[in-house]
Design an enzyme around this catalytic site. Sequence first.
Site, PDB file in Angstrom:
ATOM      1  N   LYS A 242       0.997  -0.961   0.096  1.00  0.00           N
ATOM      2  CA  LYS A 242      -0.119   0.141   0.279  1.00  0.00           C
ATOM      3  C   LYS A 242       1.271   0.948  -0.339  1.00  0.00           C
ATOM      4  O   LYS A 242       0.437   2.584   0.071  1.00  0.00           O
ATOM      5  CB  LYS A 242      -0.922  -0.497   1.513  1.00  0.00           C
ATOM      6  CG  LYS A 242      -2.086  -1.395   1.169  1.00  0.00           C
ATOM      7  CD  LYS A 242      -2.772  -1.960   0.713  1.00  0.00           C
ATOM      8  CE  LYS A 242      -3.179  -3.307   0.640  1.00  0.00           C
ATOM      9  NZ  LYS A 242      -2.442  -3.504  -1.385  1.00  0.00           N
TER      10      LYS A 242
ATOM     11  N   GLU B  16      -3.620   7.174   8.688  1.00  0.00           N
ATOM     12  CA  GLU B  16      -4.862   7.637   8.167  1.00  0.00           C
ATOM     13  C   GLU B  16      -5.725   8.287   8.823  1.00  0.00           C
ATOM     14  O   GLU B  16      -6.063   7.633   9.387  1.00  0.00           O
ATOM     15  CB  GLU B  16      -5.216   6.764   6.591  1.00  0.00           C
ATOM     16  CG  GLU B  16      -4.836   7.153   5.370  1.00  0.00           C
ATOM     17  CD  GLU B  16      -5.595   5.885   4.586  1.00  0.00           C
ATOM     18  OE1 GLU B  16      -6.703   5.441   4.584  1.00  0.00           O
ATOM     19  OE2 GLU B  16      -4.675   5.478   3.073  1.00  0.00           O
TER      20      GLU B  16
ATOM     21  N   HIS C 111     -14.686  -8.072   5.122  1.00  0.00           N
ATOM     22  CA  HIS C 111     -14.442  -7.267   4.547  1.00  0.00           C
ATOM     23  C   HIS C 111     -14.747  -8.347   3.107  1.00  0.00           C
ATOM     24  O   HIS C 111     -14.201  -8.724   2.412  1.00  0.00           O
ATOM     25  CB  HIS C 111     -13.012  -7.485   4.502  1.00  0.00           C
ATOM     26  CG  HIS C 111     -12.567  -6.300   5.908  1.00  0.00           C
ATOM     27  ND1 HIS C 111     -13.362  -4.664   4.825  1.00  0.00           N
ATOM     28  CD2 HIS C 111     -12.590  -6.174   6.378  1.00  0.00           C
ATOM     29  CE1 HIS C 111     -11.869  -4.188   6.636  1.00  0.00           C
ATOM     30  NE2 HIS C 111     -12.465  -5.178   7.825  1.00  0.00           N
TER      31      HIS C 111
ATOM     32  N   ARG D 254      -5.996  -7.809 -11.081  1.00  0.00           N
ATOM     33  CA  ARG D 254      -6.577  -9.148 -11.335  1.00  0.00           C
ATOM     34  C   ARG D 254      -7.952  -9.060 -11.681  1.00  0.00           C
ATOM     35  O   ARG D 254      -8.253  -7.951 -11.601  1.00  0.00           O
ATOM     36  CB  ARG D 254      -6.719 -10.175  -9.966  1.00  0.00           C
ATOM     37  CG  ARG D 254      -7.357  -9.539  -8.958  1.00  0.00           C
ATOM     38  CD  ARG D 254      -7.907 -11.160  -7.785  1.00  0.00           C
ATOM     39  NE  ARG D 254      -9.283 -10.252  -7.243  1.00  0.00           N
ATOM     40  CZ  ARG D 254      -8.703  -9.493  -5.895  1.00  0.00           C
ATOM     41  NH1 ARG D 254      -7.530  -8.868  -5.529  1.00  0.00           N
ATOM     42  NH2 ARG D 254      -9.581  -8.990  -5.271  1.00  0.00           N
TER      43      ARG D 254
HETATM   44  C1  MV4 Z   1     -10.480   2.962   5.275  1.00  0.00           C
HETATM   45  C2  MV4 Z   1     -11.865   3.162   6.452  1.00  0.00           C
HETATM   46  C3  MV4 Z   1     -11.421   4.428   6.427  1.00  0.00           C
HETATM   47  N1  MV4 Z   1     -10.791   5.285   6.695  1.00  0.00           N
HETATM   48  N2  MV4 Z   1      -9.364   3.959   5.197  1.00  0.00           N
HETATM   49  C4  MV4 Z   1     -11.138  -1.829   4.348  1.00  0.00           C
HETATM   50  C5  MV4 Z   1     -10.150  -2.702   3.618  1.00  0.00           C
HETATM   51  C6  MV4 Z   1      -9.176  -2.016   3.076  1.00  0.00           C
HETATM   52  N3  MV4 Z   1      -8.902  -2.430   1.132  1.00  0.00           N
HETATM   53  C7  MV4 Z   1      -9.339  -1.103   3.041  1.00  0.00           C
HETATM   54  N4  MV4 Z   1     -10.474   0.094   4.252  1.00  0.00           N
HETATM   55  C8  MV4 Z   1     -11.335   0.835   4.477  1.00  0.00           C
HETATM   56  N5  MV4 Z   1     -10.262   0.874   5.280  1.00  0.00           N
HETATM   57  C9  MV4 Z   1      -9.914   5.388   5.902  1.00  0.00           C
HETATM   58  N6  MV4 Z   1      -9.311   6.290   5.792  1.00  0.00           N
HETATM   59  C10 MV4 Z   1     -12.230   2.455   6.172  1.00  0.00           C
HETATM   60  C11 MV4 Z   1     -12.278   1.000   5.588  1.00  0.00           C
HETATM   61  C12 MV4 Z   1     -12.908  -0.258   5.348  1.00  0.00           C
HETATM   62  C13 MV4 Z   1     -13.755  -1.116   4.153  1.00  0.00           C
HETATM   63  C14 MV4 Z   1     -13.284  -0.008   2.572  1.00  0.00           C
HETATM   64  C15 MV4 Z   1     -14.065  -0.767   1.842  1.00  0.00           C
HETATM   65  C16 MV4 Z   1     -14.625  -1.806   2.017  1.00  0.00           C
HETATM   66  C17 MV4 Z   1     -15.685  -1.778   3.209  1.00  0.00           C
HETATM   67  C18 MV4 Z   1     -14.784  -1.540   4.155  1.00  0.00           C
HETATM   68  C19 MV4 Z   1     -15.168  -1.900   5.643  1.00  0.00           C
HETATM   69  C20 MV4 Z   1     -14.548  -1.569   6.877  1.00  0.00           C
HETATM   70  C21 MV4 Z   1     -13.555  -0.922   6.325  1.00  0.00           C
END
Ligand code: MV4
Length: 493
Positions: free
Chosen positions: A115, A199, A234, A291
């Site tokens: 990341k 973040e 997730h 992918r």
């Molecule tokens: C976040 C967020 C809130 N704020 N970043 C979850 C998986 C990863 N791909 C990044 N994710 C998140 N990043 C910030 N700064 C909340 C999530 C997140 C989330 C993101 C997409 C789909 C579902 C989720 C479920 C919980 C948290």
Amino acid sequence: MKKILIANRGEIALRVMRSAKEMGIKTVGIYSEADRLSPHVRYADEAVCVGAPPSSESYLNVDKIIETCKNLEVDAIHPGYGFLSENADFARRLVKESITLIGPSAEAMEMMGDKLKAKASVKAFNVPMVPGTDEKITDVKEAKSIAQSIGYPILIKAAAGGGGKGMRVVEQAKDFEEQMKLAVSEALSSFGDGSVFIERYLGSPRHIEIQVLADTHGNVVHLFERECSIQRRHQKVIEEAPSSVLTQEIREAMGQCAVNVAKSCDYVGAGTVEFLLDENKEFYFLEMNTRLQVEHPVTEMITGVDLVKEQIKIAQGHTLSFTQDNLSIQGHALEVRVYAEDPMNNFAPDIGTLKRYVLPDSVGVRLDNGFEEGMEIPIFYDSMLSKLITYGRDRQEAISRMKRAIMDYTIAGVKTTLPFALFVMDHPNFVNGDFDTHFIKTYFTDPSVLDKSCEEEAEIAALLSRHLQTQRPSLNTDTVKTENISNWKKNRS
Ligand code: MV4
């Protein structure tokens, strides 16, 4: 390219083979001892058993897969999703063995798999990112002062993470050090890499992703967005395209950013750029998946593009046959992932034999399915049975078709997430497009696990039982339905 090997199983192996067949390309299937009787084995022109049921001994058995390619004179490998699809070492090995990977380079996989490297890579490309640190935290004091300037709550993330692993929300400054230590040790034990960064925490984001295609000649286009906010721990459950909240302006800006992300790592093939969209409709780059994704069919439905065919053509060295201006959104598509899980028991995986398995069909329905009646669901792999996709001229029509298709889908022998999907299709917040990534947690409280309000429990119970009873009592299914209902009642008491 005369012959390709599909290094996968189930619905996605079939999906890839069908496009290959249309293109006049021969297919080689691989299977584990647990999948001997699977439809993807029969569909392939040739099929080879690559090992014992555990994935580590079969679908991840790189030496055996490469040996198979050599024995059968295979030109290229399509990895599907999961398994070897984002494995940079595998990609490098194929280069060495002179086998084409239908996918991006090892370098692009590595860049986007980390990341922090991904953030560094897109930085010069004018892509909005959530405010935070852009290097791994080495000095806790310094990180804490950055957290203070960002403002709490903040989120600690693992650089090697993804899919939510190794994430920790910190509500206030006094918890920072403790959460930091936990995050580092979690990242170390899960990924062998303790690098973390922070973040600003977005409290109620929507998860929106953009499909991109890039050829080997530097052309990159996007195929609009998929809305993936309806997820549980997730794991996505329902996806749709287009999103009901994007304006044309945001769509174009997000699409351009996704193209830039792809350009930043010299991407080749089909990829997905993930964004979070906040309440003010500001969007931020999250990560890129290198992918073909599970939910790619909704994009195919609204654009008319066969993404697998495009992947293969790109791997053959062809120039993209369309430009951005040739692409447009037609209608609306929804996808429900059908898992062998019991929604009334905290989505616990349910194994067993598919005693009855009758698929929905007709106008606006597509089913990407890997199972048949009589088959046993192996315990070794993901519990997804199929993806039910519906298409309509507008969102309302796609929803009505999804409800009809769910009711026409008869599955007996295992519990599935189908009744849960019907609950979502009927939920006013879903119907109005008013939801975020917390939808399931907020609105679906499992009565057998949580002791929430009786009213809510009764509501869900009524919904599910109505679904089970109003299914057209087709031949022989009456007893099955009754059995389901009584099982379900038993679970609740
Ligand atoms: C976040 C967020 C809130 N704020 N970043 C979850 C998986 C990863 N791909 C990044 N994710 C998140 N990043 C910030 N700064 C909340 C999530 C997140 C989330 C993101 C997409 C789909 C579902 C989720 C479920 C919980 C948290």
